[in-house]
Write an enzyme that holds these catalytic residues in place. Structure first.
Site, mmCIF file in Angstrom:
data_model
loop_
_atom_site.group_PDB
_atom_site.id
_atom_site.type_symbol
_atom_site.label_atom_id
_atom_site.label_comp_id
_atom_site.label_asym_id
_atom_site.label_seq_id
_atom_site.Cartn_x
_atom_site.Cartn_y
_atom_site.Cartn_z
ATOM 1 N N GLU A 1 0.819 -1.209 0.000
ATOM 2 C CA GLU A 1 0.000 0.000 0.000
ATOM 3 C C GLU A 1 0.860 1.269 0.000
ATOM 4 O O GLU A 1 0.449 2.305 -0.513
ATOM 5 C CB GLU A 1 -0.894 -0.028 1.246
ATOM 6 N N HIS B 1 7.760 -26.788 -0.635
ATOM 7 C CA HIS B 1 7.201 -27.884 -1.425
ATOM 8 C C HIS B 1 6.065 -27.424 -2.326
ATOM 9 O O HIS B 1 5.351 -28.249 -2.885
ATOM 10 C CB HIS B 1 6.743 -29.001 -0.479
ATOM 11 N N LYS C 1 -13.110 2.278 -0.921
ATOM 12 C CA LYS C 1 -14.027 2.476 0.212
ATOM 13 C C LYS C 1 -15.239 3.298 -0.219
ATOM 14 O O LYS C 1 -16.375 3.013 0.152
ATOM 15 C CB LYS C 1 -13.314 3.231 1.345
HETATM 16 O O1 PA5 Z 1 -3.043 2.003 5.908
HETATM 17 C C1 PA5 Z 1 -4.158 2.475 5.765
HETATM 18 O O2 PA5 Z 1 -4.364 3.683 5.927
HETATM 19 C C2 PA5 Z 1 -5.361 1.608 5.450
HETATM 20 O O3 PA5 Z 1 -5.041 0.339 5.074
HETATM 21 C C3 PA5 Z 1 -6.282 1.574 6.659
HETATM 22 O O4 PA5 Z 1 -5.578 1.100 7.757
HETATM 23 C C4 PA5 Z 1 -7.514 0.717 6.440
HETATM 24 O O5 PA5 Z 1 -8.141 1.027 5.243
HETATM 25 C C5 PA5 Z 1 -8.495 0.923 7.579
HETATM 26 O O6 PA5 Z 1 -8.795 2.277 7.707
HETATM 27 P P1 PA5 Z 1 -9.451 2.870 8.995
HETATM 28 O O7 PA5 Z 1 -8.556 2.656 10.133
HETATM 29 O O8 PA5 Z 1 -9.641 4.324 8.678
HETATM 30 O O9 PA5 Z 1 -10.753 2.163 9.185
#
Ligand code: PA5
Length: 471
Positions: free
Chosen positions: A288, A314, A427
């Protein structure tokens, strides 16, 4: 107070002179990558000083951690179970640390479950399995706007109400932004207990904030030691010069394979209980943070893949050895495991007699070395990391190490490692599909795009969609 962290970071098998395949890094390329790393570190330090990024300072928030540990102690007296609701950065760090230090078998605290999915077939049974009268629910969402966590929370609240009636509020804690978002508004409106996530720390960098510290502490993890380990790594990073600095060295190596001479895939091969969960945390951090479009529009990124030693030797090593040369490998293990069990001497056929009478760990270690050896013989670039002990200090240090490496590599690549526009877009679409007010245009746009797809779909044992309604 400090025991002193021990790590071994071995970059020998990415050096050009040690790899027959031409996949290694030349001295000139490495120098160039190191110069970029130096510039990136300066840029990140400027961002830190401007308050734009907060993760480097988290290891030094010991007073806050002590307060959390005090609260957690009180919670341990009241409850038996802890159900964490959250997803992505709001879940993976907690699970990684918990499993890495040994989970319920090694730490005495509330029985921890982390629900990071809304698959009804998994989530409802998980709720049903909890004794809700004795369960503390911690719902974590930095933004407060994640549909999955909101849905989970409402189901959990219903279960709490059923179990304890009006006292449900006592058994719920929210962890979220200090000012904004649905969770913050809810905490204020309902008078719920809450903890704040620093606004300058993104989800996947937040394990050392209340996001990870509160549930981990309530589950019996020594969060002071976790921070202390991270602080030691921060100190190594800040005070070690040039190529003796493991963070800078690693960042140069991975920057090289990310965009100088790109390897589209990085495989983490983990050897040791709990490390697979750390790999899961790293997958989000790496994927990410670094999978982005540069300002000029060209994409950058490296697919983070996981392999479990020895199991996946394996199933995957054949591909890694003889398949495309599109991967860089990171082998991770504990330097010393906990179990000292011996394989019995008796009962082996003569061909396998060498296994008898010695620790099972000898075989595990041989598998680790053997797999590295096989991939090295095939010319694959390999980084090897050994974590000195399976405890909080070392896990905290290791996570902090990777947060720095990721941030620096992203900065080198000319992208923002701290945002996640793709995730945010997903989202928004999910909320629009669920009928969010104000998202009608997004929904219509999505439907228009879907309608344009030329179908190539085969169904067995089902009526085609058009005829369904006429039954
Ligand atoms: O790293 C990030 O910002 C995302 O992966 C969030 O952690 C994830 O989408 C969850 O978001 P939130 O904590 O706002 O619910």
């Amino acid at each position: 107070m400090r025991g002193g962290i021990r790590f071994r970071f071995d970059f020998s098998l990415v050096g050009e002179s040690n790899l027959s395949s031409g996949e290694g890094i030349s001295a000139a390329d490495f120098r160039c990558a190191m110069e970029q790393v130096d510039r990136a570190v300066e840029a990140l330090e400027a961002k830190r000083l401007r308050g734009e990024i907060g993760f480097p300072d988290l290891p030094f928030l010991a007073p806050e951690a002590r307060a959390i540990a005090g609260d957690a102690k009180a919670l341990m007296k009241k409850y038996t179970h802890l159900l964490v609701l959250g997803i992505g950065g709001s879940a993976l760090g907690t699970r990684a640390v918990y499993e890495a230090v040994g989970g319920a078998a090694a730490r005495r605290g509330l029985a921890l479950s982390v629900a990071d999915n809304v698959d009804p077939d998994a989530f409802f049974p998980l709720i049903a399995a909890h004794p809700m009268k004795k369960t503390l629910v911690v719902a974590i969402s930095k933004s407060g706007g994640t549909a999955e966590t909101n849905a989970q929370l409402s189901i959990a609240i219903a279960a709490l109400k059923k179990a304890v009636g009006k006292r449900w509020k006592e058994q719920l804690i929210l962890v979220t932004d200090p000012e904004k978002g649905v969770f913050r508004r809810m905490a204020e409106a309902e008078g719920l207990q809450s903890y704040a996530v620093p606004p300058n720390v993104g989800g996947r960098f937040s394990v050392l904030t209340p996001v990870g510290l509160l549930p981990l502490s309530a589950a019996g993890v020594r969060i002071g030691a976790l921070l202390d380990g991270a602080a030691q790594m921060e100190s190594v990073f800040r005070h070690t010069k040039g190529t003796d600095n493991p963070v800078r060295f690693a960042a140069a190596v991975y920057a090289h394979y990310l965009y100088q001479v790109p390897k589209p895939v990085q495989v983490w091969f983990t050897y040791g209980a709990g490390l697979d969960r750390v790999a899961e945390w790293w997958q989000q951090l790496w994927g990410e943070s670094l999978g982005k479009k540069r300002a000029c529009g060209s994409p950058v990124g490296q697919t983070p893949a996981r392999a479990l030693g020895v199991t996946d030797q394996h199933s995957q090593v054949q591909l890694y050895q003889d398949g495309p040369a599109d991967k860089v490998f990171t082998f991770v293990r504990w330097s010393a495991g906990r179990e000292k069990g011996i394989v019995p001497r008796a009962g082996f056929a003569p061909d396998m007699a060498m296994l008898g009478g010695r620790p099972l760990r000898d075989l595990f270690d041989a598998e680790f070395e053997g797999t590295i050896g096989a991939l090295w013989a095939a010319g694959r670039p390999i980084v090897r990391m050994e974590i000195g002990a399976r405890d909080e200090e070392h896990v905290g240090a290791f996570l902090h190490f990777w947060e720095w490496v990721t941030a620096i590599v992203g900065e080198c690549a000319g992208i923002d490692p701290f945002d996640q526009p793709g995730v945010e877009e997903g989202k928004k679409i999910a909320r629009a599909l669920m009928g969010e007010r104000g998202s009608e245009e997004r929904r219509a746009e999505f439907d228009r795009r879907i309608a344009g797809i030329r179908r190539a779909e085969i169904r067995i044992g089902e009526d085609p969609p058009a005829r369904k309604g006429r039954r």
